[in-house]
Design an enzyme around this catalytic site. Structure first.
Site, PDB file in Angstrom:
ATOM      1  N   HIS A  76      -2.107  -5.424   5.498  1.00 51.77           N
ATOM      2  CA  HIS A  76      -0.698  -5.784   5.334  1.00 51.77           C
ATOM      3  C   HIS A  76      -0.220  -6.462   6.617  1.00 51.77           C
ATOM      4  O   HIS A  76       0.366  -5.822   7.486  1.00 51.77           O
ATOM      5  CB  HIS A  76       0.137  -4.531   5.039  1.00 51.77           C
ATOM      6  N   GLU A  94      -1.392  -7.498   1.223  1.00 47.89           N
ATOM      7  CA  GLU A  94      -0.041  -7.198   0.783  1.00 47.89           C
ATOM      8  C   GLU A  94       0.968  -7.610   1.841  1.00 47.89           C
ATOM      9  O   GLU A  94       0.655  -7.650   3.034  1.00 47.89           O
ATOM     10  CB  GLU A  94       0.104  -5.713   0.443  1.00 47.89           C
ATOM     11  N   HIS A 133       1.423   4.574  -1.312  1.00 45.08           N
ATOM     12  CA  HIS A 133       2.389   5.003  -0.301  1.00 45.08           C
ATOM     13  C   HIS A 133       2.483   6.525  -0.289  1.00 45.08           C
ATOM     14  O   HIS A 133       2.969   7.138  -1.234  1.00 45.08           O
ATOM     15  CB  HIS A 133       3.783   4.400  -0.484  1.00 45.08           C
TER      16      HIS A 133
END
Length: 239
Positions: free
Chosen positions: A43, A70, A190
């Site tokens: 990310h 991401e 998450h």
């Protein structure tokens, strides 16, 4: 069967705390794959406080498993993804100064923007996933944007799980059903960890992929990376 993608951002955070090249982020990606990870997630953020754009370019040719990038689709991110051409891109609406991702897209309000981004990535053969909260309407909105998958933002699930697992997972089941009914595959990520991961998969067995970083890398400090990846795989390979 659910796939495990390991987010290696935290390894880059440790490296960046001192500068230099230790720990070696690219080697970590290769080792995660060697130890059984079925995907590598990165990310990159605009300030490059953990994964750097150069890391993304270096890692891409080194791994054979799925590569998932991401991030917020600002122009520099879009250009990077278009250059690297990962297997999957996950669109996350995080602000530049966000410590970590903390919300999903409002896919209704952002339909026009997300539609254009999904179209651009899909034209390059990149599977596109949209990060959403536990709301069936957001899953339905994502489908209208032309994505292939949604990734469920599971922090609320993780927060409530210790007190009431059934209540924690209920809205995610509803959203996952809505996504499936719209023809979308479902990812999740998450705050998933060794305590709450298996329960989530048992209740949403059609979950295609989980992306886990913070908890997994933290566990690896005590268990070692290879044993930790095996432990997480045991929580997703239950069917």
């Amino acid at each position: 069967m659910t796939r495990l993608s390991v987010n290696i951002n935290k390894i880059a955070t440790i490296r960046n705390a001192r500068g230099g090249a230790m720990p070696d982020v690219a080697l970590a990606a290769v080792n995660c794959e060697k130890f059984g990870a079925e995907g590598i997630t990165v990310h990159p953020r605009p300030d490059e406080r953990h994964i750097k754009y150069a890391d993304v370019r270096e890692i891409r040719p080194l791994i054979q498993t799925e590569f998932n990038i991401e991030g917020n689709p600002i122009r520099s991110f879009v250009d990077l993804v278009s250059e690297v051409v990962p297997d999957q891109v996950t669109l996350v609406p995080d602000a530049a100064d966000a410590i970590t991702s903390n919300a999903g897209w409002d896919t209704v309000h952002n339909k026009e923007f997300l539609t254009e981004i999904c179209k651009e990535f899909r034209s390059k053969g990149i599977r596109t996933s949209v990060f959403i909260g536990a709301d069936p309407k957001m899953a339905e909105g994502a489908a209208l944007c032309g994505c292939d998958r949604v990734e469920l933002y599971t922090e609320p699930y993780a927060a409530l799980f210790p007190k009431d697992p059934a209540a924690a997972v209920a809205p995610f089941i509803r959203t996952a059903i809505a996504a499936r009914d719209c023809g979308l595959e479902v990812n999740a990520g998450h705050d998933l960890n060794l305590d709450n991961l298996e329960y989530f998969i048992r209740n949403i067995p059609w979950t295609a992929e989980v992306s886990i970083g913070h908890a997994l890398i933290s566990d690896a400090l005590y268990m070692g990376l290879e044993q930790t990846i095996r432990a997480y795989l045991s929580k997703v390979k239950i069917f």
